[in-house]
Motif scaffolding. Structure first.
Motif, PDB file in Angstrom:
ATOM      1  N   PHE A  89      41.501  42.652   6.868  1.00  0.00           N
ATOM      2  CA  PHE A  89      40.650  42.646   8.054  1.00  0.00           C
ATOM      3  C   PHE A  89      39.303  43.299   7.731  1.00  0.00           C
ATOM      4  N   THR A  90      38.218  42.574   8.030  1.00  0.00           N
ATOM      5  CA  THR A  90      36.880  43.041   7.677  1.00  0.00           C
ATOM      6  C   THR A  90      36.004  43.073   8.925  1.00  0.00           C
ATOM      7  N   TYR A  91      35.514  44.247   9.269  1.00  0.00           N
ATOM      8  CA  TYR A  91      34.764  44.426  10.508  1.00  0.00           C
ATOM      9  C   TYR A  91      33.405  43.736  10.426  1.00  0.00           C
ATOM     10  N   ILE A  92      32.981  43.168  11.542  1.00  0.00           N
ATOM     11  CA  ILE A  92      31.780  42.338  11.581  1.00  0.00           C
ATOM     12  C   ILE A  92      30.536  43.070  11.067  1.00  0.00           C
ATOM     13  N   ASP A  93      30.366  44.343  11.419  1.00  0.00           N
ATOM     14  CA  ASP A  93      29.172  45.067  10.961  1.00  0.00           C
ATOM     15  C   ASP A  93      29.132  45.180   9.446  1.00  0.00           C
ATOM     16  N   ASP A  94      30.298  45.350   8.821  1.00  0.00           N
ATOM     17  CA  ASP A  94      30.365  45.412   7.364  1.00  0.00           C
ATOM     18  C   ASP A  94      30.013  44.059   6.754  1.00  0.00           C
ATOM     19  N   VAL A  95      30.512  43.002   7.362  1.00  0.00           N
ATOM     20  CA  VAL A  95      30.210  41.654   6.872  1.00  0.00           C
ATOM     21  C   VAL A  95      28.706  41.389   6.932  1.00  0.00           C
ATOM     22  N   ILE A  96      28.082  41.745   8.048  1.00  0.00           N
ATOM     23  CA  ILE A  96      26.649  41.499   8.207  1.00  0.00           C
ATOM     24  C   ILE A  96      25.835  42.321   7.213  1.00  0.00           C
ATOM     25  N   GLU A  97      26.222  43.568   6.998  1.00  0.00           N
ATOM     26  CA  GLU A  97      25.525  44.390   6.005  1.00  0.00           C
ATOM     27  C   GLU A  97      25.604  43.742   4.620  1.00  0.00           C
ATOM     28  N   GLY A  98      26.783  43.241   4.268  1.00  0.00           N
ATOM     29  CA  GLY A  98      26.933  42.572   2.980  1.00  0.00           C
ATOM     30  C   GLY A  98      26.069  41.330   2.872  1.00  0.00           C
ATOM     31  N   ILE A  99      26.043  40.522   3.931  1.00  0.00           N
ATOM     32  CA  ILE A  99      25.238  39.296   3.910  1.00  0.00           C
ATOM     33  C   ILE A  99      23.764  39.623   3.725  1.00  0.00           C
ATOM     34  N   ILE A 100      23.266  40.599   4.469  1.00  0.00           N
ATOM     35  CA  ILE A 100      21.841  40.929   4.409  1.00  0.00           C
ATOM     36  C   ILE A 100      21.443  41.402   3.013  1.00  0.00           C
ATOM     37  N   ARG A 101      22.300  42.174   2.386  1.00  0.00           N
ATOM     38  CA  ARG A 101      21.994  42.593   1.018  1.00  0.00           C
ATOM     39  C   ARG A 101      21.980  41.399   0.064  1.00  0.00           C
ATOM     40  N   VAL A 102      22.949  40.512   0.208  1.00  0.00           N
ATOM     41  CA  VAL A 102      23.030  39.342  -0.671  1.00  0.00           C
ATOM     42  C   VAL A 102      21.829  38.423  -0.468  1.00  0.00           C
ATOM     43  N   ILE A 103      21.414  38.235   0.780  1.00  0.00           N
ATOM     44  CA  ILE A 103      20.274  37.357   1.064  1.00  0.00           C
ATOM     45  C   ILE A 103      19.056  37.743   0.233  1.00  0.00           C
ATOM     46  N   GLN A 104      18.865  39.046   0.052  1.00  0.00           N
ATOM     47  CA  GLN A 104      17.620  39.536  -0.537  1.00  0.00           C
ATOM     48  C   GLN A 104      17.580  39.487  -2.066  1.00  0.00           C
ATOM     49  N   HIS A 105      18.640  38.940  -2.659  1.00  0.00           N
ATOM     50  CA  HIS A 105      18.573  38.677  -4.092  1.00  0.00           C
ATOM     51  C   HIS A 105      19.037  37.254  -4.369  1.00  0.00           C
ATOM     52  N   ALA A 106      18.096  36.393  -4.694  1.00  0.00           N
ATOM     53  CA  ALA A 106      18.424  35.010  -5.055  1.00  0.00           C
ATOM     54  C   ALA A 106      18.824  34.950  -6.521  1.00  0.00           C
ATOM     55  N   PRO A 107      19.942  34.293  -6.833  1.00  0.00           N
ATOM     56  CA  PRO A 107      20.353  34.179  -8.237  1.00  0.00           C
ATOM     57  C   PRO A 107      19.274  33.488  -9.067  1.00  0.00           C
ATOM     58  N   GLU A 108      19.224  33.852 -10.333  1.00  0.00           N
ATOM     59  CA  GLU A 108      18.241  33.277 -11.253  1.00  0.00           C
ATOM     60  C   GLU A 108      18.954  32.697 -12.464  1.00  0.00           C
ATOM     61  N   TYR A 109      18.263  31.785 -13.154  1.00  0.00           N
ATOM     62  CA  TYR A 109      18.827  31.279 -14.398  1.00  0.00           C
ATOM     63  C   TYR A 109      19.027  32.425 -15.382  1.00  0.00           C
ATOM     64  N   ASN A 110      20.138  32.397 -16.078  1.00  0.00           N
ATOM     65  CA  ASN A 110      20.388  33.372 -17.128  1.00  0.00           C
ATOM     66  C   ASN A 110      19.368  33.158 -18.247  1.00  0.00           C
ATOM     67  N   GLU A 111      18.555  34.166 -18.513  1.00  0.00           N
ATOM     68  CA  GLU A 111      17.482  34.020 -19.495  1.00  0.00           C
ATOM     69  C   GLU A 111      18.013  33.750 -20.891  1.00  0.00           C
ATOM     70  N   ARG A 112      19.229  34.192 -21.139  1.00  0.00           N
ATOM     71  CA  ARG A 112      19.801  33.999 -22.482  1.00  0.00           C
ATOM     72  C   ARG A 112      20.509  32.665 -22.629  1.00  0.00           C
ATOM     73  N   ASP A 113      20.759  31.998 -21.518  1.00  0.00           N
ATOM     74  CA  ASP A 113      21.503  30.742 -21.571  1.00  0.00           C
ATOM     75  C   ASP A 113      21.083  29.879 -20.388  1.00  0.00           C
ATOM     76  N   ASN A 114      20.189  28.945 -20.604  1.00  0.00           N
ATOM     77  CA  ASN A 114      19.652  28.107 -19.533  1.00  0.00           C
ATOM     78  C   ASN A 114      20.676  27.128 -18.977  1.00  0.00           C
ATOM     79  N   ASN A 115      21.893  27.133 -19.523  1.00  0.00           N
ATOM     80  CA  ASN A 115      22.927  26.262 -18.971  1.00  0.00           C
ATOM     81  C   ASN A 115      23.591  26.883 -17.736  1.00  0.00           C
ATOM     82  N   ILE A 116      23.302  28.131 -17.463  1.00  0.00           N
ATOM     83  CA  ILE A 116      23.889  28.795 -16.301  1.00  0.00           C
ATOM     84  C   ILE A 116      22.920  28.708 -15.139  1.00  0.00           C
ATOM     85  N   PRO A 117      23.266  27.965 -14.101  1.00  0.00           N
ATOM     86  CA  PRO A 117      22.333  27.760 -12.990  1.00  0.00           C
ATOM     87  C   PRO A 117      22.244  28.985 -12.085  1.00  0.00           C
TER      88      PRO A 117
END
Length: 358
Positions: free
Chosen positions: A237-265
């Motif tokens: 069971f995961t409380y809504i406020d915790d879920v929202i905090e996690g989402i907001i943190r994740v939103i603010q970092h967009a994944p990037e291509y691995n500089e050492r291996d361009n095959n990783i999207p």
């Protein structure tokens, strides 16, 4: 910890499923925290559960005035999705629109194919074409997956490194399909995307089809509650406020291509769960105690007469348990709300919303 590379100030964020439990909570938190952000929300207000809850959530968002724009339509309508992208040019897209529910997918499969597959395809295509003609396009696509993708995996806690090739419901299959579709579009079109596997989200203004809400409804009406697998289930069971905090943190970092291996999207998956599964029987005891504390029931109420132990239902699993190692490492975050605190907040809201105050 990862460094943020997505600045939300003065930006437009598209949230699909904005009248839903997570969608509305996320929109409100973003509007509160980022004073210059604009939220464009789309929702078709399906009657899968009581729509009065959805309208209540929307009413709270309307208080933000012009910073919140609501589009009453479905992401299954490709022309509508294209128009929203063309008109508002979202910087971040958060796809939460989906047909939810494991058991409902057994009796109403069409709804899952339309919303979860066709709808998500429309979002992916719109993100893809947001880069046309050299435009900046979508900076980050975040989308809802589910703990259901783990199926009947015997290894716990569930890790995002585990194979998830054996879904036990159509709902789970559509969510796994979303992850595969997002991976392909990230690989082909360099769309930064992050999937979030949510674990049993609960709290005030939540979903009536979830156990904590449904049990409360039935008990208040004097009906019996059914404890599946004879009560021998565990849920993270995961409380809504915790879920929202996690989402907001994740939103603010967009994944990037691995500089050492361009095959990783630019593609990531995270679990968002409490990392502490509760036995269903223990959960019901806490719920009962909070119902008594709120004076909905007297202290000597016989709850045992209102319990029915029944076999496991098709599509259900014995346990859900999130390994959140990568979430902690990348974002220095883990849920912190104990079950009793979360259930107390829910019951207090429930009493007020349904006019049960003594």
């Amino acid at each position: 910890m990862l460094q943020y590379n997505v600045n939300l100030e003065d930006k437009t964020v598209l949230i699909t499923g904005v009248a839903g439990f997570i969608g509305a909570s996320l929109a409100k938190r973003l509007l509160d925290e980022f004073r210059s952000v604009r939220i464009v929300g789309i929702d078709s207000i399906t009657d899968y559960y009581d729509v009065s809850l959805k309208y209540e959530r929307l009413n709270e968002l309307k208080s933000f005035g012009e910073r919140f724009v609501f589009v009453y339509d479905s992401i299954t309508n490709k022309e509508v999705v294209e128009r929203v992208f063309s008109e508002y040019h979202p910087y971040v897209v958060i796809n939460l629109a989906a047909q939810a529910g494991v058991r409902y997918s057994i009796t109403n499969p069409d709804a899952y194919i339309e919303s979860n597959l066709i709808g998500f395809y429309n979002i992916l295509e719109a993100c893809r074409h947001s880069y046309d003609d050299g435009k900046d396009g979508v900076e980050h696509l975040v989308y809802a997956s589910s703990s259901s993708v783990y199926g009947a995996n015997s290894k716990i806690p569930y890790s995002t490194d585990d194979k998830v090739d054996n879904p036990v419901s159509l709902y789970a299959a559509t969510k796994k399909s979303n992850e595969l579709m997002a991976y392909a579009y990230s690989k082909l079109y360099n769309i930064p995307s992050t999937g979030l596997r949510f674990f049993t989200v609960y709290g005030p203004l939540g979903r009536p089809d979830m156990a904590y809400f449904g049990f409360t409804d039935k008990l208040v009406r004097g009906e019996k509650i059914k404890l599946f697998n004879y009560g021998n289930c565990k849920r993270d069971f995961t409380y809504i406020d915790d879920v929202i905090e996690g989402i907001i943190r994740v939103i603010q970092h967009a994944p990037e291509y691995n500089e050492r291996d361009n095959n990783i999207p630019p593609y990531k998956i995270y679990n968002i769960g409490n990392n502490s599964p509760e036995n269903l029987l223990d959960f019901v005891i806490v719920l009962q105690e909070e119902l008594v504390r709120a004076k909905i029931f007297p202290i000597d109420y016989n709850f045992e007469e209102h319990k029915e132990l029944v076999p496991m239902q098709p599509g259900d699993v014995f346990v859900t348990y999130a390994d959140i190692t990568s979430l902690e490492y990348d974002f220095d975050f883990k849920p912190i709300t104990p079950l009793r605190v979360g259930l107390r907040a829910f019951i207090e809201w429930y009493v007020q919303f349904y006019g049960l105050c003594k």
